[in-house]
Design a protein around this motif. Sequence first.
Motif, mmCIF file in Angstrom:
data_model
loop_
_atom_site.group_PDB
_atom_site.id
_atom_site.type_symbol
_atom_site.label_atom_id
_atom_site.label_comp_id
_atom_site.label_asym_id
_atom_site.label_seq_id
_atom_site.Cartn_x
_atom_site.Cartn_y
_atom_site.Cartn_z
ATOM 1 N N PHE A 16 -8.845 2.211 -46.322
ATOM 2 C CA PHE A 16 -8.368 3.543 -46.681
ATOM 3 C C PHE A 16 -6.853 3.544 -46.897
ATOM 4 C CE2 PHE A 16 -6.856 7.814 -46.021
ATOM 5 C CZ PHE A 16 -7.811 8.604 -46.657
ATOM 6 N N VAL A 17 -6.144 2.883 -46.002
ATOM 7 C CA VAL A 17 -4.684 2.867 -46.077
ATOM 8 C C VAL A 17 -4.200 2.161 -47.336
ATOM 9 C CG1 VAL A 17 -2.656 1.801 -45.021
ATOM 10 C CG2 VAL A 17 -4.216 3.155 -43.622
ATOM 11 N N MET A 18 -4.864 1.093 -47.745
ATOM 12 C CA MET A 18 -4.463 0.396 -48.969
ATOM 13 C C MET A 18 -4.505 1.353 -50.163
ATOM 14 S SD MET A 18 -6.385 -3.264 -48.341
ATOM 15 C CE MET A 18 -6.033 -4.002 -49.933
ATOM 16 N N GLY A 19 -5.587 2.122 -50.268
ATOM 17 C CA GLY A 19 -5.679 3.091 -51.352
ATOM 18 C C GLY A 19 -4.603 4.151 -51.260
ATOM 19 N N ALA A 20 -4.370 4.655 -50.030
ATOM 20 C CA ALA A 20 -3.345 5.680 -49.834
ATOM 21 C C ALA A 20 -1.958 5.152 -50.184
ATOM 22 C CB ALA A 20 -3.383 6.173 -48.390
ATOM 23 N N VAL A 21 -1.674 3.912 -49.814
ATOM 24 C CA VAL A 21 -0.357 3.322 -50.092
ATOM 25 C C VAL A 21 -0.142 3.168 -51.592
ATOM 26 C CG1 VAL A 21 1.005 1.201 -49.895
ATOM 27 C CG2 VAL A 21 -0.105 2.161 -47.879
ATOM 28 N N TYR A 22 -1.175 2.726 -52.318
ATOM 29 C CA TYR A 22 -1.041 2.615 -53.769
ATOM 30 C C TYR A 22 -0.652 3.960 -54.385
ATOM 31 C CZ TYR A 22 -3.032 -2.116 -54.191
ATOM 32 O OH TYR A 22 -3.249 -3.470 -54.142
ATOM 33 N N GLN A 23 -1.244 5.038 -53.860
ATOM 34 C CA GLN A 23 -0.968 6.356 -54.401
ATOM 35 C C GLN A 23 0.383 6.905 -53.921
ATOM 36 O OE1 GLN A 23 -2.922 8.059 -56.597
ATOM 37 N NE2 GLN A 23 -1.459 9.755 -56.682
ATOM 38 N N LEU A 24 0.598 6.880 -52.625
ATOM 39 C CA LEU A 24 1.777 7.531 -52.045
ATOM 40 C C LEU A 24 3.085 6.839 -52.407
ATOM 41 C CD1 LEU A 24 0.448 8.375 -48.451
ATOM 42 C CD2 LEU A 24 0.502 9.845 -50.466
ATOM 43 N N SER A 25 3.064 5.518 -52.512
ATOM 44 C CA SER A 25 4.301 4.787 -52.801
ATOM 45 C C SER A 25 4.880 5.157 -54.159
ATOM 46 C CB SER A 25 4.048 3.278 -52.740
ATOM 47 O OG SER A 25 3.724 2.875 -51.436
ATOM 48 N N THR A 26 4.001 5.365 -55.131
ATOM 49 C CA THR A 26 4.500 5.693 -56.470
ATOM 50 C C THR A 26 5.194 7.049 -56.485
ATOM 51 O OG1 THR A 26 2.386 6.704 -57.123
ATOM 52 C CG2 THR A 26 2.674 4.347 -57.553
ATOM 53 N N VAL A 27 4.756 7.945 -55.604
ATOM 54 C CA VAL A 27 5.335 9.290 -55.548
ATOM 55 C C VAL A 27 6.550 9.327 -54.626
ATOM 56 C CG1 VAL A 27 4.852 11.712 -55.046
ATOM 57 C CG2 VAL A 27 3.047 10.267 -55.982
ATOM 58 N N ALA A 28 6.434 8.694 -53.475
ATOM 59 C CA ALA A 28 7.526 8.718 -52.504
ATOM 60 C C ALA A 28 8.761 7.984 -53.007
ATOM 61 C CB ALA A 28 7.056 8.095 -51.190
ATOM 62 N N PHE A 29 8.550 6.883 -53.742
ATOM 63 C CA PHE A 29 9.667 6.053 -54.179
ATOM 64 C C PHE A 29 9.923 6.134 -55.677
ATOM 65 C CE2 PHE A 29 7.860 3.570 -50.458
ATOM 66 C CZ PHE A 29 8.707 4.185 -49.548
ATOM 67 N N LEU A 30 9.167 7.012 -56.369
ATOM 68 C CA LEU A 30 9.375 7.247 -57.803
ATOM 69 C C LEU A 30 9.305 5.952 -58.605
ATOM 70 C CD1 LEU A 30 12.296 9.847 -57.530
ATOM 71 C CD2 LEU A 30 9.836 10.287 -57.693
ATOM 72 N N ILE A 31 8.242 5.205 -58.379
ATOM 73 C CA ILE A 31 8.053 3.912 -59.041
ATOM 74 C C ILE A 31 6.597 3.781 -59.483
ATOM 75 C CG2 ILE A 31 9.857 2.638 -57.803
ATOM 76 C CD1 ILE A 31 7.591 1.696 -55.871
ATOM 77 N N PRO A 32 6.331 2.998 -60.511
ATOM 78 C CA PRO A 32 4.949 2.636 -60.832
ATOM 79 C C PRO A 32 4.565 1.395 -60.033
ATOM 80 C CG PRO A 32 6.407 1.763 -62.492
ATOM 81 C CD PRO A 32 7.279 2.520 -61.526
ATOM 82 N N LEU A 33 3.284 1.132 -59.892
ATOM 83 C CA LEU A 33 2.855 -0.126 -59.284
ATOM 84 C C LEU A 33 3.273 -1.276 -60.190
ATOM 85 C CD1 LEU A 33 -0.763 0.602 -57.958
ATOM 86 C CD2 LEU A 33 1.401 0.595 -56.693
ATOM 87 N N SER A 34 3.655 -2.378 -59.593
ATOM 88 C CA SER A 34 4.126 -3.518 -60.387
ATOM 89 C C SER A 34 3.029 -4.088 -61.265
ATOM 90 C CB SER A 34 4.676 -4.610 -59.464
ATOM 91 O OG SER A 34 3.663 -5.092 -58.597
#
Length: 459
Positions: free
Chosen positions: A98-116
């Motif tokens: 669950f956390v892996m999915g949440a991190v993929y989503q939240l990181s892009t919003v929290a840090f204003l970045i796309p996934l690499s």
Amino acid sequence: MSNTVGDRGGQKPGSGSRPAPRPMPGSVGMGGPGGGLSNSQSPPFTVPMRYMVLGILGFFLFAIDMVFESSRLGQGMPLQPAVVSMTHMLTLGSLLAFVMGAVYQLSTVAFLIPLSNVSVARYNFWLYAVGVIGLISSMAVWWTPGLIVFGSLVTLSLYIFVAVMLMSIRKTTVKGPVVWFIQWAHVYLAAAVTAALLLVVSFAVPVIGTVFQELLWTHIILATGGFFTFLILGFSYKLLPMFTLSHGFSTKRQPWTFAFAQIAIWGLLFGIWSHVAAVTIGGGVFGIATFMNQGLDFRGIYKKRLRRRTEAPMITAMSAIGGGVLAILGLVVLSFGRQGLAGWQAVVTFYLLGWITLTVMSYAYKIVPFLVWTKRYSVGVEKGKTPLIKDMIDVERARPVFIVFVVGLLLLAVSGGLAFVPGVMIASVLCAVAIVWFCWQLARVLSIRTLGKELMVRD
């Protein structure tokens, strides 16, 4: 800045809704334009949601397995194959998925970045899912070839996950403790996976086998205290303000929380490898200081909230800090003397369930409905017919779920520490009922038939 858009059915200023509050100094909202948990740089819906669905399914299976294995759990023998399998059903099959999915989503919003690399993240899910299913099954019967093969798949998939996230985060222009927490969480995950790999190798290499116990505790500390705890501490600075509409709170304690957490991790690790109880206790003291400092930050965020009525999941997320403090206090107490496996198992179980699981459940009640709403109703729906997030789930229905879970958890901790099997069995049933209840509520939000079609679409 907030989930105001989602709560008001996606309306924008000028269409009858009040505009979202303007960011104030010290605020740490989650998003760019429009706020919320999604932006133009977020990955396709299927990427995080597949991981989350796997986590919810794993949580349900863990609850069932916990009831069946409760008598063995009560015997205080955590290294029995069935108990090891059940534990990893919780950590790998549920929480981490669950956390892996949440991190993929939240990181892009929290840090204003796309996934690499979105493609790697997408296909890595299948590698992880196959590996976890095979590994947990192999653990249940302690099938060595399966442990090696499927353990290698899980190890590889987690290394890939860490690489994707660290490469993504390095592009952010956001600075400060939140970024530090998330970066170090992934470093600790890679280290925890390496320790687990060495544990498997120790069965074939006698020299490594001589430090099996140290490696086991290193794996536990790096996974629970390093990865999960750092991740929760970091993202809580983003999620809690967003879900309570809090602005203008102080952030001056955040660097201290990060420093205390680092000292706690390394103190515990040095204590384990040096076998000096004082060092272990010192690490525990700094662990308590970490949670106490975080608690003060939560108090500051809560006082500055604009949403006066605080929902049950957010109250629980803040209260779960107490679970972390109690678990570390138990660790410190056990460090003073020789205790059996039952005591150590009770402490680790309480930390896993009372801090990590309770916090993940709390945020899941907000994250999952928001992502589903964004996918289905944020665009292309006729005006006036768009449901609100509160129409999808009444989060106050989480309150009885948390009450039953906490009652079961407290009974489990006491009964487990005393190796009182009947108490552990009753506690396991209570916790299982709460977990199944939680999964059922989220399943209704997901709407399985609709979700199945959405996840089958190639994005």
